[in-house]
Scaffold this motif. Sequence first.
Motif, PDB file in Angstrom:
ATOM      1  N   LEU A 139       0.764  -0.878  -0.042  1.00  0.00           N
ATOM      2  CA  LEU A 139       0.154  -0.200  -0.110  1.00  0.00           C
ATOM      3  C   LEU A 139       1.016   1.632   0.314  1.00  0.00           C
ATOM      4  O   LEU A 139       0.790   1.917  -0.637  1.00  0.00           O
ATOM      5  CB  LEU A 139      -0.360  -0.207   1.235  1.00  0.00           C
ATOM      6  CG  LEU A 139      -2.110  -0.621   1.269  1.00  0.00           C
ATOM      7  CD1 LEU A 139      -3.091  -1.267   2.627  1.00  0.00           C
ATOM      8  CD2 LEU A 139      -3.167  -0.592   0.316  1.00  0.00           C
ATOM      9  N   THR A 149      -6.166   4.236  -3.301  1.00  0.00           N
ATOM     10  CA  THR A 149      -6.643   3.562  -2.102  1.00  0.00           C
ATOM     11  C   THR A 149      -5.824   3.321  -1.273  1.00  0.00           C
ATOM     12  O   THR A 149      -5.228   2.779   0.058  1.00  0.00           O
ATOM     13  CB  THR A 149      -6.493   1.928  -3.007  1.00  0.00           C
ATOM     14  OG1 THR A 149      -7.898   2.689  -3.787  1.00  0.00           O
ATOM     15  CG2 THR A 149      -6.775   0.367  -2.529  1.00  0.00           C
ATOM     16  N   ALA A 152      -5.957   2.750   2.219  1.00  0.00           N
ATOM     17  CA  ALA A 152      -6.400   1.454   3.666  1.00  0.00           C
ATOM     18  C   ALA A 152      -5.249   1.730   4.468  1.00  0.00           C
ATOM     19  O   ALA A 152      -5.352   0.546   5.698  1.00  0.00           O
ATOM     20  CB  ALA A 152      -7.135   0.628   3.033  1.00  0.00           C
ATOM     21  N   SER A 155      -6.327   1.498   8.591  1.00  0.00           N
ATOM     22  CA  SER A 155      -7.763   0.742   8.470  1.00  0.00           C
ATOM     23  C   SER A 155      -7.377  -0.489   8.440  1.00  0.00           C
ATOM     24  O   SER A 155      -8.182  -1.407   8.741  1.00  0.00           O
ATOM     25  CB  SER A 155      -8.643   0.360   7.528  1.00  0.00           C
ATOM     26  OG  SER A 155      -8.343   1.038   6.474  1.00  0.00           O
ATOM     27  N   LEU A 156      -6.091  -1.000   8.350  1.00  0.00           N
ATOM     28  CA  LEU A 156      -5.119  -2.295   8.661  1.00  0.00           C
ATOM     29  C   LEU A 156      -5.421  -2.662   9.404  1.00  0.00           C
ATOM     30  O   LEU A 156      -5.216  -2.547  10.933  1.00  0.00           O
ATOM     31  CB  LEU A 156      -3.829  -2.183   8.237  1.00  0.00           C
ATOM     32  CG  LEU A 156      -3.523  -2.238   6.172  1.00  0.00           C
ATOM     33  CD1 LEU A 156      -1.746  -2.676   6.256  1.00  0.00           C
ATOM     34  CD2 LEU A 156      -3.986  -3.422   5.174  1.00  0.00           C
ATOM     35  N   LEU A 163     -10.179  -6.338   5.307  1.00  0.00           N
ATOM     36  CA  LEU A 163      -9.182  -5.050   5.499  1.00  0.00           C
ATOM     37  C   LEU A 163     -11.167  -4.152   5.290  1.00  0.00           C
ATOM     38  O   LEU A 163     -11.702  -4.195   4.544  1.00  0.00           O
ATOM     39  CB  LEU A 163      -8.805  -5.162   4.286  1.00  0.00           C
ATOM     40  CG  LEU A 163      -8.609  -3.975   3.529  1.00  0.00           C
ATOM     41  CD1 LEU A 163      -6.952  -3.167   4.482  1.00  0.00           C
ATOM     42  CD2 LEU A 163      -7.731  -3.851   2.078  1.00  0.00           C
ATOM     43  N   LEU A 165     -11.614  -0.760   4.368  1.00  0.00           N
ATOM     44  CA  LEU A 165     -11.697   1.080   3.544  1.00  0.00           C
ATOM     45  C   LEU A 165     -12.498   1.349   3.785  1.00  0.00           C
ATOM     46  O   LEU A 165     -14.195   1.610   4.643  1.00  0.00           O
ATOM     47  CB  LEU A 165     -11.657   0.211   2.040  1.00  0.00           C
ATOM     48  CG  LEU A 165     -11.088  -1.111   1.602  1.00  0.00           C
ATOM     49  CD1 LEU A 165     -10.881  -1.316  -0.355  1.00  0.00           C
ATOM     50  CD2 LEU A 165      -9.345  -0.523   1.494  1.00  0.00           C
ATOM     51  N   ASP A 173     -18.241   2.676   4.648  1.00  0.00           N
ATOM     52  CA  ASP A 173     -17.277   1.724   4.767  1.00  0.00           C
ATOM     53  C   ASP A 173     -16.480   0.646   4.148  1.00  0.00           C
ATOM     54  O   ASP A 173     -18.119   0.033   4.235  1.00  0.00           O
ATOM     55  CB  ASP A 173     -16.681   1.919   5.703  1.00  0.00           C
ATOM     56  CG  ASP A 173     -17.764   1.445   7.453  1.00  0.00           C
ATOM     57  OD1 ASP A 173     -18.286   0.223   6.852  1.00  0.00           O
ATOM     58  OD2 ASP A 173     -18.285   2.181   7.371  1.00  0.00           O
ATOM     59  N   GLU A 175     -16.399  -3.482   4.313  1.00  0.00           N
ATOM     60  CA  GLU A 175     -15.210  -4.372   4.624  1.00  0.00           C
ATOM     61  C   GLU A 175     -15.274  -6.004   3.977  1.00  0.00           C
ATOM     62  O   GLU A 175     -15.848  -6.246   3.564  1.00  0.00           O
ATOM     63  CB  GLU A 175     -15.758  -4.793   6.420  1.00  0.00           C
ATOM     64  CG  GLU A 175     -15.294  -5.757   6.470  1.00  0.00           C
ATOM     65  CD  GLU A 175     -15.610  -6.162   8.400  1.00  0.00           C
ATOM     66  OE1 GLU A 175     -15.718  -7.824   8.373  1.00  0.00           O
ATOM     67  OE2 GLU A 175     -15.770  -5.769   9.313  1.00  0.00           O
ATOM     68  N   LEU A 247      -6.669  -3.444  -5.027  1.00  0.00           N
ATOM     69  CA  LEU A 247      -6.751  -4.150  -4.168  1.00  0.00           C
ATOM     70  C   LEU A 247      -5.914  -5.239  -4.573  1.00  0.00           C
ATOM     71  O   LEU A 247      -5.191  -6.050  -4.227  1.00  0.00           O
ATOM     72  CB  LEU A 247      -7.997  -4.116  -3.454  1.00  0.00           C
ATOM     73  CG  LEU A 247      -8.425  -2.896  -2.596  1.00  0.00           C
ATOM     74  CD1 LEU A 247      -9.397  -3.164  -1.828  1.00  0.00           C
ATOM     75  CD2 LEU A 247      -7.218  -2.978  -1.654  1.00  0.00           C
TER      76      LEU A 247
END
Length: 267
Positions: A139, A149, A152, A155-156, A163, A165, A173, A175, A247
């Motif tokens: 990332l 992107t 992300a 939020s890891l 994951l 997002l 969001d 998931e 992703l």
Amino acid sequence: MISKLPLHSPRWRDLDGVTADEVKALLEDMASGGATGTGDAWRQTWKHLSGGLMDDGTVFDGTYAALPHLVEAAAALPPGQTVDFWVDTGYVVTAEDRPPVPADLEAGFGAALRLAEQAAVRSLLAVGSPAEVCASLALSCVAFAGHHTAAALWSLAPQEGHLLLVCPGCGADTEIPGFFVDPVRPPLDAPELPDPARVRPGEHPWGEVATALREEALGDGWEPFLRVAREVAAAGVPPETPGRAVLCLVAGLVAAKGGPGGNGPAG
């Protein structure tokens, strides 16, 4: 060589976060670590200095002067020494609260991002890392390429296996469960890419990533997924690429290059 604010410039006194002396000390440690083949000392100095680049998601304007110096030095080090540096720098680049780059520092900072992308991709391909580190590094590479992107990173949650997002525009969001599990199957459905696919102009370092993903055998269920990942990499991760397609690239790299101890697949 990239454009950098000279360390003796009085301009440093107008910038917040880090001082020229702190940057100079880290550069000396990095040079020493490169000469001896060890990186422990400079990485400790980096951890201390990085707090002056960003605090609680807020980037200081001195960061834009410091990173051209530090990225150029890190890019010259062995790829295995710099994984944490590129991950940390990815967090800085994707921070929510970033002031505009001062006009006199813009060229050097932009060049630093391009060099960071090249060097971070090299580390990603050369070094086996645990899945969560591999995801963060991938990332970060996406961040240096300029794709949204990469946000992300913030939020890891590898320990929870999913994951999360969050759209930077509307706050919605999404998931993705099973992002960090063993690669029995891909963690999301492969999306359709635009036809014709957009290609990033100029040179980029992602061609080797496309080749690496072509060489990996992750099972029959992965092939449509990896095809999208390869196409995104071959195109250079242009900013217009759909987020789910990027992703695919990140998750494919985690499956191919990451593992519990850095030596086996984990998607």
